[in-house]
Design an enzyme around this catalytic site. Structure first.
Site, PDB file in Angstrom:
ATOM      1  N   HIS A 165       6.683 -34.865 -21.490  1.00  0.00           N
ATOM      2  CA  HIS A 165       5.261 -35.158 -21.702  1.00  0.00           C
ATOM      3  C   HIS A 165       5.039 -36.257 -22.745  1.00  0.00           C
ATOM      4  O   HIS A 165       3.996 -36.921 -22.739  1.00  0.00           O
ATOM      5  CB  HIS A 165       4.529 -33.884 -22.113  1.00  0.00           C
ATOM      6  CG  HIS A 165       3.058 -33.894 -21.820  1.00  0.00           C
ATOM      7  ND1 HIS A 165       2.294 -35.047 -21.775  1.00  0.00           N
ATOM      8  CD2 HIS A 165       2.183 -32.884 -21.553  1.00  0.00           C
ATOM      9  CE1 HIS A 165       1.044 -34.747 -21.490  1.00  0.00           C
ATOM     10  NE2 HIS A 165       0.939 -33.441 -21.353  1.00  0.00           N
ATOM     11  N   ASP A 380       1.706 -40.012  -1.625  1.00  0.00           N
ATOM     12  CA  ASP A 380       2.152 -40.059  -0.228  1.00  0.00           C
ATOM     13  C   ASP A 380       3.464 -40.836  -0.148  1.00  0.00           C
ATOM     14  O   ASP A 380       3.515 -42.024  -0.473  1.00  0.00           O
ATOM     15  CB  ASP A 380       1.053 -40.737   0.611  1.00  0.00           C
ATOM     16  CG  ASP A 380       1.425 -40.892   2.074  1.00  0.00           C
ATOM     17  OD1 ASP A 380       2.513 -40.441   2.494  1.00  0.00           O
ATOM     18  OD2 ASP A 380       0.617 -41.496   2.808  1.00  0.00           O
TER      19      ASP A 380
END
Length: 461
Positions: A165, A380
């Site tokens: 993170h 995608d």
């Protein structure tokens, strides 16, 4: 609606490998920003993406397609292929070594359909779908990304990813994943070029804390209210139009135009506070992660993939939060959201420099992060959008159990909503569920009382 995870299956993994950038990249040192390297962001975040079979992609192997695209994306995002080092003053610096990111190829003897109609955390066999390679999970001197692509029997696949993170927030990692997706679909370059420029969120010289930051105050844990790690229960709760409408009816008319985020945050803070049963006069806190990219003038550059998060906090005594109408907590939440400005972020960076990069307050604290608009489900790789995309479980953080994420989900009825994974001790979870059910229940007497401005929701506190 809560999820179940009784499904079991076998995952066959190949040996983990390191994927370096497709060509040599600069060997250099790149410091993180003073927002990036605070203690509260020094942990690994698990993401999971489920993809259905796409007949137009039959004959193409998602493992091969994504592995090649990762190597190409790392040419532009080459700091991800390096390793973090800790310098003087606990400053984190990326050594751009080009060693690469961890990649695992796997197969599972299960179909996407067997996961059920509602794809939501907690997911069965998560530790098999995102294998924790021994020695890889540290913050420094470890790979900054771990990616596992698991083929499913139905022709679909799962991409699970774990990222450090300190390198990126949700928007930043989605930008990187989208670049992999564009390369997977044959692009020569991604549509959003990456921007490093971490100096934009560094402390000023000299540093000067100009705002009040209750989120970084030292608070003593007088009653042991941090979650016991050996007794944690993970459940997810779905909030569609009907649930949000039921909660909105709990508010007086002049507050019903509040955002879904404000409403949901207020409700969950209240239910969770009652569940963990602090002393009535003790302070409880709600912290929410705010993406502050657009709060700068000018905005941070498009393509900036570092952390641009602020953590403003609302504070109440447990007694007031549990006994007052919902409007009381909502107004606390609304006011705190307006605190985050460019000056506020600069003040946080200065505080980090002065105070040695502290963790935000965790005692009697609940942290929420809304990732519904970040775009995980839109990533995608050629097989279309994800059937589910987002955080793999609740409770992740440098200190487990205090954080929840709001994730966009289309349920089995085709209804769009928000799924919230919650992590609590078993007895607290029982109380939480009862409180939430009470708030979602339609009661005509209650509704009349709300409209008269006198709603009181009974609690167990």
């Amino acid at each position: 609606m809560a999820s179940t995870n009784a499904l079991t299956f076998k995952v066959t993994r190949q040996n983990p490998e390191l994927i370096p950038p497709a060509k040599p990249t600069p060997h250099e040192l790149k410091p993180l920003s003073d927002i990036d390297d605070q203690e509260g962001l020094r942990f690994q975040v698990p993401i999971i993406q489920f993809y259905r079979r796409n007949p137009t992609m039959d004959g193409k192997d998602p493992v091969m397609v994504i592995r090649d695209a990762v190597a190409r994306a790392l040419l532009l995002y080459y700091p991800f292929a390096g390793r973090l080092r800790e310098a003087a003053g606990r400053k984190l610096v990326v050594e751009c070594t080009g060693k690469g990111v961890l990649f695992i190829e796997a197969d599972a003897d299960v179909t996407l359909q067997q996961f059920g109609d509602a794809l939501q955390p907690p997911f069965p066999c998560l530790e098999e779908l995102l294998y924790d390679v021994p020695g890889s999970g540290g913050v420094v001197n470890c790979p900054l990304l771990l990616i596992q692509v698991t083929r499913l029997r139905c022709g679909g696949f799962i991409l699970a990813l774990r990222f450090n993170h300190t390198m990126s927030d949700g928007a930043g990692i989605v930008q990187f994943m989208s670049a992999i997706g564009e390369f997977s679909r044959g692009a020569e370059m991604p549509s959003v070029p990456p921007v490093w420029q971490r100096h934009l969120l560094n402390a000023r010289d000299p540093p000067h804390v100009s705002c009040t930051h209750h989120e970084y105050h030292d608070v003593r844990d007088t009653k042991g209210t941090l979650i016991p790690l050996d007794d944690m229960v993970h459940r997810s709760f779905f909030f569609g139009a009907a649930e949000i409408s039921a909660l909105r009816r709990r508010l007086p008319l002049h507050l019903r135009n509040c955002s879904t985020f404000e409403l949901l945050t207020t409700c969950l803070w209240r239910c969770r506070t009652i569940a963990i049963s602090p002393e009535p006069n003790e302070e409880v806190r709600i912290i929410y992660a705010v993406n502050s990219r657009k709060r700068f003038n000018p905005s941070l550059p498009a393509g900036y993939y570092g952390n641009a998060l602020a953590f403003p906090v609302a504070i109440s005594t447990a007694d007031k939060l549990s006994k007052n109408p919902l409007a009381y907590a909502l107004e606390l939440v609304r006011k705190t959201k307006t605190d985050v400005t460019e000056e506020y972020l600069k003040s946080v960076a200065d505080l980090m420099m002065i105070r040695g990069r502290p963790h935000f307050t965790v005692v009697r604290t609940y942290l929420v992060s809304d990732v519904t608009h970040v775009g995980f489900e839109d990533v995608d790789f050629g097989w279309g959008n994800a059937a589910f995309g987002g955080l793999a479980k609740g409770g992740v953080g440098a200190i487990p159990g205090i954080a929840s994420f709001y994730i966009h989900l289309k349920n089995n009825k085709g209804e769009n909503g928000i799924v919230v994974p919650i992590c609590l001790a078993a007895n607290a979870m029982e109380v939480f569920v009862k409180e939430l059910e009470m708030m979602l229940k339609r009661d005509d007497d209650d509704l009349r009382a709300v409209q008269n401005g006198s709603i009181f929701i009974a609690s167990g506190l």
